[in-house]
Design a protein around this motif. Structure first.
Motif, short mmCIF file in Angstrom:
data_model
loop_
_atom_site.label_atom_id
_atom_site.label_comp_id
_atom_site.label_asym_id
_atom_site.label_seq_id
_atom_site.Cartn_x
_atom_site.Cartn_y
_atom_site.Cartn_z
N ASN A 40 -2.77 5.31 -4.88
CA ASN A 40 -3.15 5.60 -3.64
C ASN A 40 -4.57 5.69 -3.63
N ARG A 41 -5.06 6.23 -2.24
CA ARG A 41 -6.54 6.16 -2.14
C ARG A 41 -7.12 7.36 -2.98
N THR A 42 -6.26 8.16 -3.30
CA THR A 42 -7.05 9.26 -4.12
C THR A 42 -7.29 8.88 -5.51
N THR A 131 4.52 12.37 -1.49
CA THR A 131 3.58 13.64 -1.65
C THR A 131 2.17 13.57 -1.23
N GLU A 132 1.55 12.26 -1.50
CA GLU A 132 0.13 12.20 -1.43
C GLU A 132 -0.13 12.09 0.20
N GLY A 133 0.06 10.68 0.65
CA GLY A 133 -0.39 10.94 2.30
C GLY A 133 0.41 12.06 2.95
N VAL A 154 -1.95 9.67 16.86
CA VAL A 154 -2.33 9.54 15.53
C VAL A 154 -2.86 8.10 15.30
N ASN A 155 -4.13 7.90 15.03
CA ASN A 155 -4.73 6.61 14.77
C ASN A 155 -4.44 6.12 13.24
N GLY A 156 -4.02 5.05 13.27
CA GLY A 156 -3.54 4.16 11.94
C GLY A 156 -2.35 4.81 11.38
N ALA A 157 -1.14 4.40 12.40
CA ALA A 157 -0.01 4.91 11.72
C ALA A 157 0.63 4.10 10.69
N ILE A 161 -0.99 8.34 5.11
CA ILE A 161 -1.14 9.53 5.83
C ILE A 161 -0.57 9.15 7.06
N GLY A 162 -0.99 8.21 7.96
CA GLY A 162 -0.36 8.20 9.24
C GLY A 162 1.06 8.03 9.42
N SER A 163 1.80 7.06 8.47
CA SER A 163 3.09 6.77 8.59
C SER A 163 4.04 8.16 8.38
N ASP A 216 -6.87 11.49 13.31
CA ASP A 216 -7.43 9.99 13.10
C ASP A 216 -6.98 9.83 11.47
N ALA A 217 -5.99 9.23 11.19
CA ALA A 217 -5.35 9.25 9.86
C ALA A 217 -5.99 8.12 8.95
N VAL A 218 -6.86 7.22 9.55
CA VAL A 218 -7.63 6.31 8.75
C VAL A 218 -9.23 6.56 8.74
N GLY A 219 -9.68 7.60 9.78
CA GLY A 219 -11.01 8.12 9.76
C GLY A 219 -12.03 6.96 10.15
N LYS A 220 -11.40 6.28 11.52
CA LYS A 220 -12.14 5.27 11.92
C LYS A 220 -12.94 5.65 13.34
N SER A 221 -12.85 6.68 13.57
CA SER A 221 -13.29 7.35 14.88
C SER A 221 -14.34 8.33 14.80
N SER A 238 -9.55 14.38 11.38
CA SER A 238 -9.83 12.97 10.42
C SER A 238 -9.72 13.10 8.98
N SER A 239 -9.25 11.92 8.58
CA SER A 239 -9.12 11.75 7.12
C SER A 239 -10.37 11.74 6.38
N GLU A 240 -11.44 11.37 7.27
CA GLU A 240 -12.79 11.06 6.52
C GLU A 240 -13.52 12.11 6.88
N LEU A 241 -14.91 12.04 6.14
CA LEU A 241 -16.13 12.78 6.60
C LEU A 241 -16.74 12.38 7.92
N THR A 308 -8.00 -3.15 -0.23
CA THR A 308 -8.15 -4.15 0.96
C THR A 308 -8.20 -3.21 2.08
N GLY A 309 -7.65 -2.05 2.49
CA GLY A 309 -7.50 -1.03 3.31
C GLY A 309 -6.31 -1.75 4.25
N GLN A 310 -5.59 -2.37 3.72
CA GLN A 310 -4.36 -3.33 4.73
C GLN A 310 -3.01 -2.82 4.20
N LYS A 311 -3.03 -1.88 3.19
CA LYS A 311 -1.45 -1.47 2.82
C LYS A 311 -0.83 -0.78 3.96
N ILE A 312 0.49 -1.18 3.98
CA ILE A 312 1.18 -0.55 5.15
C ILE A 312 2.06 0.63 4.53
N1 LIG Z 1 -9.49 10.94 -2.18
C1 LIG Z 1 -9.71 10.05 -1.03
O1 LIG Z 1 -10.93 9.78 -1.08
C2 LIG Z 1 -8.95 9.88 0.07
C3 LIG Z 1 -7.59 10.17 -0.25
C4 LIG Z 1 -6.62 9.95 0.64
C5 LIG Z 1 -7.15 9.52 1.77
N2 LIG Z 1 -8.46 9.09 1.98
C6 LIG Z 1 -8.77 8.58 3.30
O2 LIG Z 1 -7.78 8.46 4.23
C7 LIG Z 1 -7.72 7.18 4.98
C8 LIG Z 1 -6.46 6.64 4.91
O3 LIG Z 1 -5.69 6.62 3.87
P1 LIG Z 1 -4.01 6.06 3.65
O4 LIG Z 1 -3.93 5.76 2.31
O5 LIG Z 1 -3.39 6.85 4.50
O6 LIG Z 1 -4.08 4.43 4.37
P2 LIG Z 1 -4.99 3.29 4.04
O7 LIG Z 1 -4.35 2.43 3.15
O8 LIG Z 1 -6.33 3.44 4.20
O9 LIG Z 1 -4.58 2.40 5.59
C9 LIG Z 1 -4.29 1.41 5.66
C10 LIG Z 1 -3.69 1.04 6.88
O10 LIG Z 1 -4.57 1.57 8.02
C11 LIG Z 1 -4.55 0.40 9.30
N3 LIG Z 1 -5.81 0.46 9.71
C12 LIG Z 1 -7.18 0.04 9.21
N4 LIG Z 1 -8.27 0.03 10.19
C13 LIG Z 1 -7.43 0.54 11.33
C14 LIG Z 1 -7.98 1.04 12.53
N5 LIG Z 1 -9.31 0.64 12.89
N6 LIG Z 1 -7.29 1.56 13.65
C15 LIG Z 1 -6.04 1.70 13.24
N7 LIG Z 1 -5.46 1.40 11.92
C16 LIG Z 1 -5.94 0.95 10.97
C17 LIG Z 1 -4.29 -0.82 8.50
O11 LIG Z 1 -3.57 -1.68 9.08
P3 LIG Z 1 -4.26 -2.58 10.33
O12 LIG Z 1 -5.63 -2.85 10.05
O13 LIG Z 1 -3.52 -4.05 10.06
O14 LIG Z 1 -4.13 -2.22 11.60
C18 LIG Z 1 -3.48 -0.48 7.39
O15 LIG Z 1 -2.00 -0.45 7.66
C19 LIG Z 1 -8.67 6.35 4.36
O16 LIG Z 1 -9.65 6.30 5.02
C20 LIG Z 1 -8.96 7.17 2.99
O17 LIG Z 1 -10.21 6.52 2.54
C21 LIG Z 1 -9.41 9.59 1.03
#
Ligand SMILES: NC(=O)c1ccc[n+]([C@@H]2O[C@H](COP(=O)([O-])OP(=O)(O)OC[C@H]3O[C@@H](n4cnc5c(N)ncnc54)[C@H](OP(=O)(O)O)[C@@H]3O)[C@@H](O)[C@H]2O)c1
Length: 324
Positions: A40-42, A131-133, A154-157, A161-163, A216-221, A238-241, A308-312
């Motif tokens: 996972n991202r951690t 447990t992580e997301g 929820v942005n980034g469902a 985290i989002g799902s 914002d579960a993907v921290g893009k806003s 937001s999930s990002e800084l 890749t940032g594309q996992k579902i």
């Molecule tokens: N320890 C850490 O540093 C840590 C730990 C956990 C999480 N996080 C942060 O939390 C965020 C989420 O992590 P995650 O593991 O839950 O998911 P993730 O793997 O980063 O999310 C991937 C999903 O996000 C979607 N997505 C990407 N850009 C998007 C956008 N602009 N708008 C909406 N959806 C978008 C993608 O689908 P589509 O692009 O196809 O829509 C893909 O399904 C990440 O930014 C991660 O860095 C950081």
């Protein structure tokens, strides 16, 4: 035993499958034969030491912990002499951020660590990503005190985290609007979202509706872009800084101003939390979303895919036939 080991920070290929000593349970620990874990991202953050602050926890020059893996599901193989809450043969799952160690055939964890008995109706692969997301999602939900009937975006469902957030929010009775790409709209409706916005066709920050909470579960806003979406007193998470690491700073002073605010909770991890997820999984209210599965030998490919940032949802690592 076999483990995925990294002795320096860097890209996915710093990780090697190696033979290492099998751990033994101390008095207060259980030894778990790991059947499934995740990348996972951690894990990615601790492997690459990104953000830099990770080095303060995990070693300034080199990683102190050389076997990552925080989520796990498996069987208790042995218990320390002082352990009373788990027995050999128990199926358990949990979260071990900090010590890590789940990218291996065996790991140890204190009996009062973040673990619980697995729900009976799921496989190890289904429980491992539970447990992580979801703990990030739950920390957001609890910090913002989200309740039944509130409107949440929820942005980034489709992320881990989002799902989890969509499912946890629905289990509380919130009304959920979620964003994802066109391909995954049906999937996200299936998680329970009441309304779905295709983020590739529509800018969600221009939405006409207002919300009690924007998560914002993907921290893009940013708070600035989402402020108009918030009802008076509404909360942005937001999930990002955020740009220039603004979210933790905004979380310090926006609550003092009495209007729309930012919250940036420090995620909490304990046994109550993992038992809560177990109950939700048992009742069918929550099922971790799984994208790809890889064997431990292919963990480098799993890391590359996660990055890749594309996992579902989640990427699971199956650990099938432990060596002795
Ligand atoms: N320890 C850490 O540093 C840590 C730990 C956990 C999480 N996080 C942060 O939390 C965020 C989420 O992590 P995650 O593991 O839950 O998911 P993730 O793997 O980063 O999310 C991937 C999903 O996000 C979607 N997505 C990407 N850009 C998007 C956008 N602009 N708008 C909406 N959806 C978008 C993608 O689908 P589509 O692009 O196809 O829509 C893909 O399904 C990440 O930014 C991660 O860095 C950081």
């Amino acid at each position: 035993m076999k483990a995925a080991v990294h002795t320096r920070y860097g890209p996915p290929d710093v990780v090697r499958i190696s033979d290492v000593d099998k751990p033994t349970a101390r008095d207060n620990e259980v030894l778990v034969k790991v059947h499934a874990t995740t990348v996972n991202r951690t894990d990615c953050g601790f492997r690459a030491a990104k953000p830099f602050i990770v080095r303060l926890f995990s070693g300034l020059i080199r990683p102190r912990v050389t076997v990552l893996g925080n989520e796990f599901a498996g069987v208790v193989e042995a218990v320390g002499t002082g352990v009373t809450s788990f027995e050999v043969g128990d199926r358990v799952f949990g979260y071990n951020e900090g010590p890590f160690g789940a990218h291996a055939e065996y790991m140890t964890i204190p009996e009062d660590g973040v673990l619980a008995t697995m729900p009976a109706n799921v496989t190890y692969e289904q429980a491992a990503p539970g447990t992580e997301g979801s703990h990030y999602a739950l920390s957001f939900i609890r910090r913002a005190k989200i309740r039944s009937g509130q409107h949440v975006l929820v942005n980034g469902a489709t992320g881990a985290i989002g799902s989890a957030a969509v499912q946890l929010l629905k289990s509380l009775g919130a009304d959920v609007t979620a964003t994802c790409d066109a391909e995954n709209m049906e999937l996200v409706r299936g998680l329970g979202a009441d309304r779905v916005i295709d983020h590739t066709a529509e800018d969600f920050t221009k939405d006409d509706q207002t919300y009690d909470v924007v998560l914002d579960a993907v921290g893009k806003s940013s708070f600035g872009r989402c402020k108009r979406l918030l009802k008076p007193g509404g909360i942005y998470l937001s999930s990002e800084l955020g740009p220039l690491s603004q979210n933790p700073i905004l979380a310090l002073f926006t609550p003092l101003l009495g209007g729309k605010k930012v919250m940036f909770p420090i995620p909490k991890q304990d046994q109550e939390m993992v038992r809560y997820f177990g109950k939700l999984i048992d009742s069918g209210a929550f099922m971790p979303l799984i994208d790809r599965r890889y064997p431990l030998d292919q963990i480098v490919e799993a890391y590359r895919y996660v990055e890749t940032g594309q996992k579902i949802g989640n990427v699971v690592i199956s650990i099938e036939s432990p060596s002795q």
